[in-house]
Design a protein around this motif. Structure first.
Motif: not given
Length: 307
Positions: A178-183, A244-264
């Motif tokens: 899950i990708a969530v905003p860092t705040g 604006c919300g949260i979304t699912t992401v594959p693990v591989a996209l963790a290396v291409a995240l914009p600032a302000g996003v955390r993947v858990l």
């Protein structure tokens, strides 16, 4: 009317219908009316003496005779196009490979593989196109793609039920996160409990050519609130960064995240695994196709290791 009398136009139309999956989509791609496409298919079926397509509510499916004609039609059309290029004095393209890929593969895997291939085999040209799994599989069958990267979810069924079966190889298996905003409150821990996904606002969208929703946690036992409908992965992640919300992401996209996003990772419920498949027709590969396949396998290992 003998099949040898079938026109090249009819073969092109049939190939387009087989790839697009519907008469309407083929007509749009070719700039024809749907009735014109229907007439070309009817003339080809008369020449073949057999139905080539099974008409269904969700489009068309090739009959056994249709699969034979498609295989031959792809060869004929490609050879005629090659002859036209030669007559026009244009160079042939023996080292061109056509690759199809599902959406998130374009973020990391495909660019890494193509960069590596340019370094090791600069004479190979790769053309690519993005699409949903059904469209990519049809394109492989129609002979307009040489290789396709497909996404596969449990229970990991074959990409289609046509014969002969496509030759597939699992490049990697990765988890869904899950990708969530860092705040966001969910970003405070090292994982997200599945129960905490209730009542969240989701950023999601249908994959190209598919009905299933991409971006909402699978098996969520409530009707999700989809705040934004987006197909593009970068747009999804930037909307997450904007809160604006949260979304699912594959693990591989963790290396291409914009600032302000955390993947858990998500704790609780069944493990959500996804596979990346490399698919092609069951026939000998040319040297350029084999080299691209090698590059994709190496990039998949690298991406999996660095994620």
């Amino acid at each position: 009317m003998a099949f040898s009398d079938a026109s090249l136009v009819a073969l092109r139309v049939f190939r387009e219908v087989a790839e697009r999956g519907t008469l309407t989509a083929a007509a749009t791609a070719l700039g024809y009316t749907q009735s014109a496409v229907s007439r070309q298919i009817a003339s080809l079926e008369r020449a073949a003496g057999s139905a080539l397509l099974e008409r269904r509510h969700d489009g068309v499916r090739l009959t056994s005779a249709g699969r034979i004609v498609l295989r031959r039609a792809a060869t004929v059309v490609d050879q005629v196009d090659a002859a036209a290029r030669e007559l026009a004095g244009l160079p042939d393209e023996p080292a061109t490979v056509r690759l199809g890929w599902f959406t998130s593969a374009g973020a990391v895997l495909v660019p890494r593989a193509l960069a590596a291939l340019r370094r090791t085999h600069p004479g190979i040209t790769v053309t690519t196109r993005e699409g949903g799994t059904p469209a990519l599989v049809r394109a492989l069958r129609a002979g307009t793609l040489d290789l396709a990267l497909l996404a596969s979810a449990p229970p990991f069924r074959p990409p289609d039920t046509e014969t002969p079966p496509l030759r597939t190889q699992t490049l990697t298996e990765r988890g869904l996160r899950i990708a969530v905003p860092t705040g966001h409150p969910l970003a405070r821990e090292e994982f997200i409990d599945v129960a905490d996904l209730h009542g969240q606002r989701w950023i999601a969208g249908a994959a190209a050519g598919e009905e299933r929703v991409m971006g909402v946690w699978p098996g969520l036992d409530e009707r999700p609130e989809i705040a934004h409908t987006v197909r593009d992965w970068l747009a999804k992640l930037n909307l997450v960064a904007a809160g604006c919300g949260i979304t699912t992401v594959p693990v591989a996209l963790a290396v291409a995240l914009p600032a302000g996003v955390r993947v858990l990772p998500v704790r609780g419920g069944p493990a959500e695994q996804r596979r990346i498949l490399l698919a092609r027709l069951p026939q000998p590969s040319s040297e350029p196709v084999a080299r691209l396949a090698d590059a994709l396998r190496a990039a998949a290992i690298e991406t999996h290791t660095s994620a």
